[in-house]
Scaffold this motif. Structure first.
Motif, mmCIF file in Angstrom:
data_model
loop_
_atom_site.group_PDB
_atom_site.id
_atom_site.type_symbol
_atom_site.label_atom_id
_atom_site.label_comp_id
_atom_site.label_asym_id
_atom_site.label_seq_id
_atom_site.Cartn_x
_atom_site.Cartn_y
_atom_site.Cartn_z
ATOM 1 N N GLY A 84 -21.918 -46.033 -34.773
ATOM 2 C CA GLY A 84 -21.468 -46.055 -33.398
ATOM 3 C C GLY A 84 -22.124 -44.929 -32.612
ATOM 4 N N LEU A 85 -21.809 -44.910 -31.327
ATOM 5 C CA LEU A 85 -22.344 -43.899 -30.417
ATOM 6 C C LEU A 85 -21.183 -43.038 -29.947
ATOM 7 C CD1 LEU A 85 -24.981 -43.035 -28.949
ATOM 8 C CD2 LEU A 85 -24.224 -44.441 -27.027
ATOM 9 N N ILE A 86 -21.259 -41.742 -30.252
ATOM 10 C CA ILE A 86 -20.172 -40.840 -29.842
ATOM 11 C C ILE A 86 -20.684 -39.942 -28.721
ATOM 12 C CG2 ILE A 86 -19.155 -40.863 -32.135
ATOM 13 C CD1 ILE A 86 -20.245 -38.054 -32.557
ATOM 14 N N LEU A 87 -19.766 -39.591 -27.847
ATOM 15 C CA LEU A 87 -20.091 -38.744 -26.702
ATOM 16 C C LEU A 87 -19.603 -37.326 -26.985
ATOM 17 C CD1 LEU A 87 -19.095 -41.104 -23.755
ATOM 18 C CD2 LEU A 87 -21.377 -40.712 -24.710
ATOM 19 N N LYS A 88 -20.493 -36.362 -26.764
ATOM 20 C CA LYS A 88 -20.133 -34.949 -26.864
ATOM 21 C C LYS A 88 -20.276 -34.344 -25.474
ATOM 22 C CE LYS A 88 -21.553 -34.400 -31.688
ATOM 23 N NZ LYS A 88 -22.400 -33.650 -32.647
ATOM 24 N N LEU A 89 -19.118 -34.203 -24.802
ATOM 25 C CA LEU A 89 -19.119 -33.770 -23.417
ATOM 26 C C LEU A 89 -19.154 -32.250 -23.333
ATOM 27 C CD1 LEU A 89 -16.484 -36.244 -21.908
ATOM 28 C CD2 LEU A 89 -18.943 -36.562 -22.289
#
Length: 344
Positions: free
Chosen positions: A108-113
């Motif tokens: 999957g694609l995870i977001l690191k804000l």
């Protein structure tokens, strides 16, 4: 008002189409009626990520991967387009989209804000920084491989130990063990004989040991009797060392230094031609005069030896003769001079 069948049919068709579109959007992960904001991310590789994969934030699904394709301007890069379905979610500038394994079989694609960013937020259609996390299987392999190597070494050690034990208990090892036990038995017997011999020697030499102890006691008694003399000797040595310590070595060294300085000054003056010694060393005229004087004296002595009548006149019959009249002491001196000259 009566509704015709045609109107009812058209309305049903429109509703069916709307439901179909909403269902497709729902299945794609978009909002129910579509129109979810989309963003892009650039990667060096896709990491085998597939479209429709989940986009997560802190483990919660917030969007869907829409498309994966090569960058038309640079085929070495991969562009992933994804949508955000969570309403009100804004992506700060500096945030990272990372491809990672969400399980053993899916990615999957995870977001690191970057919540501390001060540059504002991305607008819809912006491109985020992309990165690919290490494979889950690679991480598991990295963790398991050292354990596997340790187990292999342990099994090798156990195998060697088993081989050693088997070799120890075979027939040859048993014979070697019997031989070793026999040698130990022989060594113990020899130690017993040695102890017996020591006992006999002690009994046999007991009288001599008694004499030795008596001599040692006599020596200690003599030392005790001479204790006072030894103390006096030590006292004398102590007085001598005290005298040496209190001696005026500094004064002696100072006087010696002064004497050496005086001698150095005299030698320097002589080397420079100053003083009597310097003149004797460097005055060539004085040297020549001394040589000439010595030569004249030698000639005078030789003439006196050959013609003493010129210098010494004897009056045998009281007749006066010419010449220098010498006193008795002068004659004695002259005779001594002539004797010394003859001896040379």
């Amino acid at each position: 008002m009566k509704i015709s069948k045609e109107f009812k049919t058209g309305l049903i068709v429109i509703l069916a189409i709307a439901i179909l579109i909403a269902g497709v959007n729902f299945l794609k992960g978009d909002n129910f009626f579509g129109g979810s904001p989309e963003y892009y991310a650039v990667f060096e590789e896709s990491g085998y990520l597939e479209p429709s994969s989940a986009v997560t934030l802190n483990g919660v699904a917030v969007g869907t991967v829409k498309a994966i394709y090569n960058d038309p301007e640079d085929l070495r890069r991969v562009i992933i387009r994804f949508s955000i379905t969570k309403e009100g979610l804004e992506l700060p500038k500096g945030s990272i989209a990372e491809i990672t394994s969400t399980s053993l079989l899916s990615k999957g694609l995870i977001l690191k804000l970057d919540y501390e960013a001060q540059d504002g937020f991305h607008t819809v259609g912006d491109t985020l920084i992309g990165s690919v996390a290490p494979e889950l299987t690679d991480a598991v392999t990295a963790e398991v491989l050292p354990i596997k190597e340790k187990l292999e070494r342990l099994m090798s050690s156990v195998e060697n130990m088993v081989v050693s034990v088997n070799a120890f208990w075979d027939t040859t090892a048993a014979q070697s063990l019997d031989g070793s036990l026999l040698e130990v038995k022989i060594a113990i017997a020899r130690f017993g004989n040695l102890a017996k011999n020591l006992d006999e020697m002690v009994i046999r030499e007991s009288s001599r040991l008694t004499d030795i102890f008596q001599n040692v006691e006599s020596i200690s008694a003599n030392l005790k009797a001479s204790n006072e003399k030894i103390s006096n000797i030590i006292g004398n040595v102590s007085n001598l060392t005290d005298t040496l310590v209190t001696a005026d070595f500094a004064g002696v060294i100072k006087k010696a230094t002064t004497t050496l300085e005086t001698m150095n000054t005299a030698l320097k003056n002589a080397a420079e031609g100053n003083g009597t010694l310097g003149k004797l060393l460097y005055d060539e005229q004085l040297y020549n005069e001394l040589v000439n004087t010595n030569k004249s004296l030698q000639e005078l002595v030789e003439d006196i030896e050959l013609h003493p009548e010129k210098y010494i006149h004897f009056s045998v019959f009281g007749k006066s003769e010419k010449g220098v009249k010498l006193t008795k002491s002068d004659e004695e001196k002259l005779r001594e001079l002539l004797k010394e000259q003859n001896n040379k």
